[in-house]
Design an enzyme around this catalytic site. Sequence first.
Site, PDB file in Angstrom:
ATOM      1  N   GLU A  74       0.819  -1.213   0.000  1.00  0.00           N
ATOM      2  CA  GLU A  74       0.000   0.000   0.000  1.00  0.00           C
ATOM      3  C   GLU A  74       0.856   1.267   0.000  1.00  0.00           C
ATOM      4  O   GLU A  74       0.617   2.196   0.775  1.00  0.00           O
ATOM      5  CB  GLU A  74      -0.972  -0.009   1.186  1.00  0.00           C
ATOM      6  CG  GLU A  74      -1.956  -1.172   1.123  1.00  0.00           C
ATOM      7  CD  GLU A  74      -2.999  -1.160   2.248  1.00  0.00           C
ATOM      8  OE1 GLU A  74      -2.696  -0.633   3.328  1.00  0.00           O
ATOM      9  OE2 GLU A  74      -4.088  -1.706   2.025  1.00  0.00           O
ATOM     10  N   ASP A 129      -8.252  -8.773   4.366  1.00  0.00           N
ATOM     11  CA  ASP A 129      -8.070  -7.606   5.229  1.00  0.00           C
ATOM     12  C   ASP A 129      -9.208  -7.455   6.230  1.00  0.00           C
ATOM     13  O   ASP A 129     -10.044  -6.565   6.088  1.00  0.00           O
ATOM     14  CB  ASP A 129      -7.983  -6.351   4.331  1.00  0.00           C
ATOM     15  CG  ASP A 129      -7.495  -5.134   5.095  1.00  0.00           C
ATOM     16  OD1 ASP A 129      -7.133  -5.292   6.265  1.00  0.00           O
ATOM     17  OD2 ASP A 129      -7.485  -4.044   4.506  1.00  0.00           O
ATOM     18  N   GLU A 168     -12.866  -1.722  11.735  1.00  0.00           N
ATOM     19  CA  GLU A 168     -12.852  -1.058  10.423  1.00  0.00           C
ATOM     20  C   GLU A 168     -13.956  -1.561   9.494  1.00  0.00           C
ATOM     21  O   GLU A 168     -14.723  -0.770   8.951  1.00  0.00           O
ATOM     22  CB  GLU A 168     -11.483  -1.256   9.769  1.00  0.00           C
ATOM     23  CG  GLU A 168     -11.405  -0.654   8.381  1.00  0.00           C
ATOM     24  CD  GLU A 168     -10.015  -0.772   7.759  1.00  0.00           C
ATOM     25  OE1 GLU A 168      -9.101  -1.306   8.409  1.00  0.00           O
ATOM     26  OE2 GLU A 168      -9.856  -0.308   6.611  1.00  0.00           O
TER      27      GLU A 168
HETATM   28  C1  GCU Z   1      -6.212  -1.850   5.862  1.00  0.00           C
HETATM   29  C2  GCU Z   1      -6.558  -0.463   6.291  1.00  0.00           C
HETATM   30  C3  GCU Z   1      -5.382   0.463   6.183  1.00  0.00           C
HETATM   31  C4  GCU Z   1      -4.176  -0.147   6.890  1.00  0.00           C
HETATM   32  C5  GCU Z   1      -3.906  -1.532   6.350  1.00  0.00           C
HETATM   33  C6  GCU Z   1      -2.793  -2.249   7.095  1.00  0.00           C
HETATM   34  O1  GCU Z   1      -6.032  -1.902   4.478  1.00  0.00           O
HETATM   35  O2  GCU Z   1      -7.616   0.032   5.522  1.00  0.00           O
HETATM   36  O3  GCU Z   1      -5.737   1.679   6.772  1.00  0.00           O
HETATM   37  O4  GCU Z   1      -3.067   0.654   6.725  1.00  0.00           O
HETATM   38  O5  GCU Z   1      -5.057  -2.309   6.491  1.00  0.00           O
HETATM   39  O6  GCU Z   1      -3.104  -3.178   7.832  1.00  0.00           O
HETATM   40  O7  GCU Z   1      -1.635  -1.900   6.954  1.00  0.00           O
END
Ligand code: GCU
Length: 666
Positions: A274, A353, A381
Amino acid sequence: MSFEQAYLNYTLKENYEDIKNIRYVEAVCDDKRMENSVAELRLAIEKMSGTKPEYTADDCGGENAGPVIARICLKINSQMDPEAYHVYAEGDKIMIEASDSAGILYGSFELIRQMQMEKELKTLDIKKKPDMPLRMLNHWDNMDGSIERGYAGDSFFFVNNEMVVDERIHTYARLLAAVGINGTVINNVNVKECATYLITERYWDKVRELSEVLGGYGIKLFLSLNYAAPVEMGENTSADPLDESVIKWWKDRMKKVYAAVPKLGGFLIKADSEGRPGPFTYNRTHADGANMLAEAVEPYGGTIIWRCFVYNCQQDWRDKKTDRARSGYDNFMGLDGTFRDNVILQIKNGPMDFQVREPIHPLFGGLEKTNQMLEVQIAQEYTGQQRHICYLIPMFKEVLAFRTYVRDTYDTVRDIVSGKTFHQRNCGMAAVSNMGNDDNWTGHDLAMANLYGFGRLAFEPDLSAQEIAAEWITVSYGRDELVKETIEYMLMESWPAYEKYNAPLGIGWMVNPSFHYGPNVDGYEYDRWGTYHRADHLGIGVDRSDKGTGYALLYHEPHASVYNNVDTCPDELLLFFHHVPYTWKLKSGKTVIQHIYDTHFEGVETVDEMVARFAKLEGKLPELVFKRVADRLAHQKMHSREWRDQINTYFYRKSGIADEKGRTIY
Ligand code: GCU
């Protein structure tokens, strides 16, 4: 900002005779944890009995002065296991024995819990030892005070890029210790800007102060680390883990960090996922990156926790062989056995996730020669963001009980993360925190059951979700039968109800982009083509069998065959593993489309039942708690309908198949 005491809110127990004669707490205090144990017992007994016992620096000898419990004695017994305790009655005293002061602290909180539940003290004999060596919280707090996926206010660790160590932090440490949590990471895994500088002089005094406060409660402090820190701090042009100058940079930096903060437990790293930097930039592996850091912290007893939540979120998922679910496994499986001893791989419970339903991550049972930790998310979440009730302990119980078949015995996820399967000590469980600076810490008062439950479960996974719920209700709100029955019902029904009105049959997602709240079937930001559910007018689901992405075969038998075959795949995971027509018959006898309609109506009905039952608790709970929960329930009632209607309508329009029961679908 004020704050409440949650399950440490001791109240006077008028009719509880067993504690009325306790006059002394005896211990030889030679460290902070011992002192804190004494202080906790004196405080709790004062609040519950009306009289504060005196402290005496005694070694638990003394005459046995009669039949009633008059003193609590804390004693080190070096024969016992680390962090274990034995709490038992002997003559006029309650003994708390442990091999170390952390065990004494846990034993003290055990005794306090027994008192909160008004248990008979004369017959007490409780021996416990924590199942998992590491029981950690992961906060996703940013240094500007915001919290990524925070649903209970702002950070209590950071305000305007400064660290805070105040009264609230002390209470935080007490809340964690009371349920046996022994580690915490205070900053977001997405380490940006200022947080990179937590490993510099600018923050050392505060980091040290915090590590000492937490250490007094048996909690090790960890920090999230920016993998590219040498570059981002402008001190090196590279972060290549095999580059000598980078290796030296980290060694020098860690030497300074540990000189300033000797009690630091280590670091948590999210790399190459990410948008976060990592060793891939230099064509190196995760093992290269993790080992380089591990070597730098090794002289100081530090640990590197490296996350397996690694995938490329920008990927084009239209190719039916590209599967996000495979990514963690494909990135790490080939590296098994190449990590240093002070590296732990932290693996989310499922391959995607934190969805309301996912299969177990196949790295559990895959990796055999690598330290492993389970990561769950109590920040809700994708499970209602602490506006809906969703008690997650039943889900965590299922995860821990999952047999991986990596061995014939001792092969469950619990066995792996408690170190039984592969004889590891660097292992355990971490939860992404649900706390913030709201007065009640967790926004929804009932979300506190997830924090409490996580700690209790990691310490004692044999407890059932219901036992934990019952215990939490009693220590938080007393022994009223209706209160217990009602809240227990609400907690235990909450995850099943949420799953019913959410995305169906293990398919997941279907949420609004970026903030991930509320229904939106095609909404998720990394799903630009509807590839996360692959719904069309004929059917729905992702083919992860051997004819699709092959993901199902990543498990040991019998799971691989069971998941791979559409006829044997469990209903609740059917759409995760297979693409089927809407008319496909489930094992329940219903078609997929009818199941979608029915469960969405049923989930809402359960919420209505919760609302009706909760209304009867007016006057039985503190007024503020009642009002806060009632307000959130009113929102859940409305919002669960929104879920029901959006999902049902979408699939009615897509499939053109009417509800057998003729209910109104808008
Ligand atoms: C999810 C979440 C993110 C977080 C990521 C992670 O995708 O939406 O905000 O950073 O998990 O676990 O790193």
